[in-house]
Design an enzyme around this catalytic site. Sequence first.
Site, PDB file in Angstrom:
ATOM      1  N   LYS A 169       0.820  -1.225   0.063  1.00  0.00           N
ATOM      2  CA  LYS A 169       0.139   0.007  -0.064  1.00  0.00           C
ATOM      3  C   LYS A 169       0.933   1.228  -0.025  1.00  0.00           C
ATOM      4  O   LYS A 169       0.616   2.133  -0.813  1.00  0.00           O
ATOM      5  CB  LYS A 169      -0.935  -0.266   1.348  1.00  0.00           C
ATOM      6  N   ARG A 211     -18.088  10.065   5.334  1.00  0.00           N
ATOM      7  CA  ARG A 211     -18.774   8.907   4.693  1.00  0.00           C
ATOM      8  C   ARG A 211     -17.991   8.400   3.441  1.00  0.00           C
ATOM      9  O   ARG A 211     -17.425   9.307   2.951  1.00  0.00           O
ATOM     10  CB  ARG A 211     -20.024   9.170   4.572  1.00  0.00           C
ATOM     11  N   PHE A 232     -31.092   9.675   5.489  1.00  0.00           N
ATOM     12  CA  PHE A 232     -31.265   8.116   6.162  1.00  0.00           C
ATOM     13  C   PHE A 232     -32.611   7.594   6.153  1.00  0.00           C
ATOM     14  O   PHE A 232     -32.893   7.023   7.061  1.00  0.00           O
ATOM     15  CB  PHE A 232     -30.491   8.120   7.235  1.00  0.00           C
ATOM     16  N   HIS A 239     -33.998   6.298   3.254  1.00  0.00           N
ATOM     17  CA  HIS A 239     -34.151   5.846   1.849  1.00  0.00           C
ATOM     18  C   HIS A 239     -34.376   3.993   2.372  1.00  0.00           C
ATOM     19  O   HIS A 239     -33.129   3.711   2.805  1.00  0.00           O
ATOM     20  CB  HIS A 239     -33.092   5.993   1.141  1.00  0.00           C
ATOM     21  N   GLY A 293     -34.027   0.292   1.491  1.00  0.00           N
ATOM     22  CA  GLY A 293     -33.159  -0.473   0.597  1.00  0.00           C
ATOM     23  C   GLY A 293     -33.089  -2.005   1.027  1.00  0.00           C
ATOM     24  O   GLY A 293     -33.962  -2.433   2.029  1.00  0.00           O
ATOM     25  N   GLY A 308     -25.143  -1.941   5.394  1.00  0.00           N
ATOM     26  CA  GLY A 308     -24.089  -2.688   5.287  1.00  0.00           C
ATOM     27  C   GLY A 308     -22.766  -1.664   5.695  1.00  0.00           C
ATOM     28  O   GLY A 308     -23.025  -0.818   6.188  1.00  0.00           O
ATOM     29  N   CYS A 334     -18.897   0.112   8.618  1.00  0.00           N
ATOM     30  CA  CYS A 334     -19.012   0.734  10.067  1.00  0.00           C
ATOM     31  C   CYS A 334     -20.260   0.082  10.647  1.00  0.00           C
ATOM     32  O   CYS A 334     -20.349  -0.273  11.795  1.00  0.00           O
ATOM     33  CB  CYS A 334     -19.034   2.588  10.153  1.00  0.00           C
ATOM     34  N   LYS A 369     -22.494   0.780  -0.804  1.00  0.00           N
ATOM     35  CA  LYS A 369     -23.062   1.820  -1.323  1.00  0.00           C
ATOM     36  C   LYS A 369     -22.190   2.341  -2.276  1.00  0.00           C
ATOM     37  O   LYS A 369     -21.099   1.869  -2.797  1.00  0.00           O
ATOM     38  CB  LYS A 369     -23.087   2.818  -0.251  1.00  0.00           C
TER      39      LYS A 369
END
Length: 441
Positions: free
Chosen positions: A35, A154, A252, A254, A256, A260, A263, A324
């Site tokens: 990395k 996020r 928040f 929405h 679905g 997942g 976090c 997401k």
Amino acid sequence: MRIAMIGTGYVGLVSGACFSEFGVQTICVDKDASKIERLKAGVIPIYEPGLDTLVAKNAAAGRLSFTTDIGPALKGVDAVFIAVGTPSRRGDGHADLSYVYAAAAEIAQEIDGYTVIVTKSTVPVGTGREVARIIRETRPDADFDVASNPEFLREGSAIGDFMRPDRIVIGTESERAEQVMRQLYRPLFLREAPIVATGLETAEMIKYASNAFLATKITFINEIADLCERVGANVQDVAKGMGLDGRIGKKFLHPGPGYGGSCFPKDTLALARIGADNGSPVRLVETVIDVNNKRKHAMADRVIAMCGGSVAGRTVGVLGVTFKPDTDDMRDAPSLDIIPILQAAGATIQAYDPAGMHEATPLLPGVAWKADAYDAAKDADVLVIITEWNEFRALQLERLAEIMKRPAIVDLRNVYNPIDAINAGFAYTSIGRPSAPAATK
Ligand SMILES: NC(=O)c1ccc[n+]([C@@H]2O[C@H](COP(=O)([O-])OP(=O)(O)OC[C@H]3O[C@@H](n4cnc5c(N)ncnc54)[C@H](O)[C@@H]3O)[C@@H](O)[C@H]2O)c1
């Protein structure tokens, strides 16, 4: 000012790059040599919009550097941030703090002069104090304070979130440490980001309480969506009608396939463990976890129902596998539950994701990865939208209907207007919205 970031993952790399953008001399440390090599060569190891430009700019200006060698990195720093992973411990759901404590022990060996040791990782209450104990035990002569500075960014909008946070939480008992932290965040303070200065335990609790609340909000609207389907209501309008209430807020809400990601699943589990261990169970959160787990199965059942009760021998096209959009992160993505259930029921899966296929390939054996959305739909019996990437929002429905074996969509993110889908010839189901045109505006 100078800082070191221990752990150069989603949080460490984004935070490090953003601090360097503020003019702070920043060195990012990671144990993963490949990395660090890639970062030194200008290759960003994760998919995060805008991060490549930010890293390149600050590395070129000499404010941001990368190393595997923690010793020299810590010389003369004002603060060192611990941003290593805190995954769920296998078996019991507790946060695995072994990376945090190992980092603390390494930091203790190397700090020179007064240093603030900041926990940015999401950690259970009491961890900051344990970090202080480890440092004191390893280096009784060290001049340091500890602080908790949980991160709320996020994935997918991480840089914007870091640069324009709703709040900055600083937990410490030391006035001197608080001043160092305020100085580091000064550019955001000048932009009027509120600072919540509090104690260590409180700061640690704010992070878990926030994530558990958001996970609860998602789970709430998911259950309301299911109920809407039964009673002929439209959850999108329900969410709008609720969200316009300032006490509730529209984010928040929405519906679905269940939350997942890296976090919410682990943080809700950890909070439930903390509650149980301290004789103060958080039953609401325990229920949220249970409801969310069951939801993944219910989503697979919707696909099976769309295929007439069995997917044996059927081809299922899947759009989106990351947890997401705008990230390549596959940690606890709903697709990791839904796809294997369909495979076990006899389906062949062909899938496409704009950024996640590399990460997903080893996690989802047996999936045929396709070059684009149309390829994933070709000859499929049903098309399932699991992640709402923008590029899935404006597909040519007529073309999709033509190339599929049978035009059927299970839209787990409510990306399409049911009327458009039905007019294009699809059998169509989504979440919490009536499929009958009359009931949908
Ligand atoms: N990902 C998010 O969106 C997000 C948001 C807010 C908070 N958090 C929290 O931030 C923390 C980090 O999350 P992440 O997603 O960035 O994790 P990650 O797995 O992407 O990165 C962690 C990095 O730490 C490195 N590492 C581990 N031990 C090390 C050590 N001793 N020295 C140097 N490097 C070491 C690993 O090699 C890895 O690169 C977690 O506690 C998480 O809950 C994450």
